[in-house]
Design an enzyme around this catalytic site. Sequence first.
Site, PDB file in Angstrom:
ATOM      1  N   CYS A 246       0.812  -1.218   0.000  1.00 34.52           N
ATOM      2  CA  CYS A 246       0.000   0.000   0.000  1.00 34.52           C
ATOM      3  C   CYS A 246       0.848   1.272   0.000  1.00 34.52           C
ATOM      4  CB  CYS A 246      -0.951   0.001   1.189  1.00 34.52           C
ATOM      5  SG  CYS A 246      -2.009  -1.448   1.232  1.00 34.52           S
TER       6      CYS A 246
ATOM      7  N   HIS B 203      -3.108   6.893   3.143  1.00 32.75           N
ATOM      8  CA  HIS B 203      -3.587   5.666   2.498  1.00 32.75           C
ATOM      9  C   HIS B 203      -4.982   5.358   3.036  1.00 32.75           C
ATOM     10  CE1 HIS B 203      -4.116   1.649   1.188  1.00 32.75           C
ATOM     11  NE2 HIS B 203      -3.866   1.098   2.363  1.00 32.75           N
TER      12      HIS B 203
ATOM     13  N   ASN C  46     -10.214  -0.321   0.402  1.00 37.33           N
ATOM     14  CA  ASN C  46      -8.750  -0.235   0.365  1.00 37.33           C
ATOM     15  C   ASN C  46      -8.267  -0.690  -1.021  1.00 37.33           C
ATOM     16  OD1 ASN C  46      -5.994  -0.633   0.623  1.00 37.33           O
ATOM     17  ND2 ASN C  46      -6.119  -1.625   2.627  1.00 37.33           N
TER      18      ASN C  46
END
Length: 324
Positions: free
Chosen positions: A113, A251, A281
């Site tokens: 990520c 994020h 996500n």
Amino acid sequence: MRRAAVLGTGSCLPERLLTNAELEQMVETSDEWITARTGIRTRRIAGENEQNYQLAAQAARRALDAAEVRAEEIGLIIVATISPHMLVPSCACFVQTEIGAAKAFAFDLNAACSGFLYGLDVAAKYVAADPNMKVLVIGSETLSARVDWEDRNTCILFGDGAGACVVGSAEGRGIIGSRLYSDGSLWNLLCMDSPASRNPDLIAPASKGCFIQMAGRDVFKYAVRAMENAVTDLLTQQQLSIQDIALIIPHQANIRILDNLAERLGAQPSQIFCNVDKYGNTSAASIPIALDEAVREGRLHRGDKLLLCSFGGGFTWGSMLLEW
Ligand SMILES: CC(C)(COP(=O)(O)OP(=O)(O)OC[C@H]1O[C@@H](n2cnc3c(N)ncnc32)[C@H](O)[C@@H]1OP(=O)(O)O)[C@@H](O)C(=O)NCCC(=O)NCCS
């Protein structure tokens, strides 16, 4: 002073929306549980003609348009991804040919990520070394192919999409600093043993190792602390306080992580960009998608200080400060 700057942004989300109500039909869960624990309401799922590199290429075209840069002017393409179309060639090579960036060299980058942040940092170094260099940095994921749709601990969290930036040299704005970190000793808290494939001939449904495995609670705790430290370190280094920052784009993993982070940093809710409710996500794609939305919504103005921060498998984490 000339710096490496974001000259244009773009993003591309798959058409298909997957709601919490639909997930209720797939695993033992509820809209209420998912919304309360994660803040996620919908996520996008890639279809047949929305392979990772196709989403990435579309995001790249939009970023090129916004930057008013032609594909032939691009010298380097970096695609941050943990769900590439194939292992070899890289997603970046597919993108190169899709958009016609014949003069670019191209490679993928895996920092989970944090991949987009790492990619932006690499791009900044190339631009610093050669001010004529223009780099496409893309975060692109089709995580729906890497999720075990029978595992309620993970399948509710992730989504597909791509975001892109054109990076080049600019006067009086751009990337001011960054702090990047890794800790491989914690690898097993968030991992994927082997690559899955979107080629139906190669999919091995019995192989759970090709799916994302995660110790959710541990990841949560590390994520909040790591991003807090990365941001605090950078602000201290730059002799700035959180009040100097116009917008923070973390994020997008989970609304509770973002709320916790904001509280620890002493940031106002209005300083934190959040779209995790819409897309879940999207790993390496989450920051560039959010950045593109922030730009298109008019949330960033010339001279604003923008802070990016990330956390992901590896573990990998970091922060970056830009003047817009
Ligand atoms: C995954 C996450 C949402 C789980 O929330 P949590 O509050 O930590 O919940 P727990 O894992 O402790 O589980 C609590 C209970 O809910 C259950 N549960 C887990 N997923 C569920 C779901 N989708 N629906 C309903 N119940 C669920 C668990 O089985 C557990 O039940 P038990 O108490 O009977 O054992 C949370 O840990 C998280 O967001 N972690 C970070 C994940 C992340 O962002 N990763 C990527 C970082 S880059």
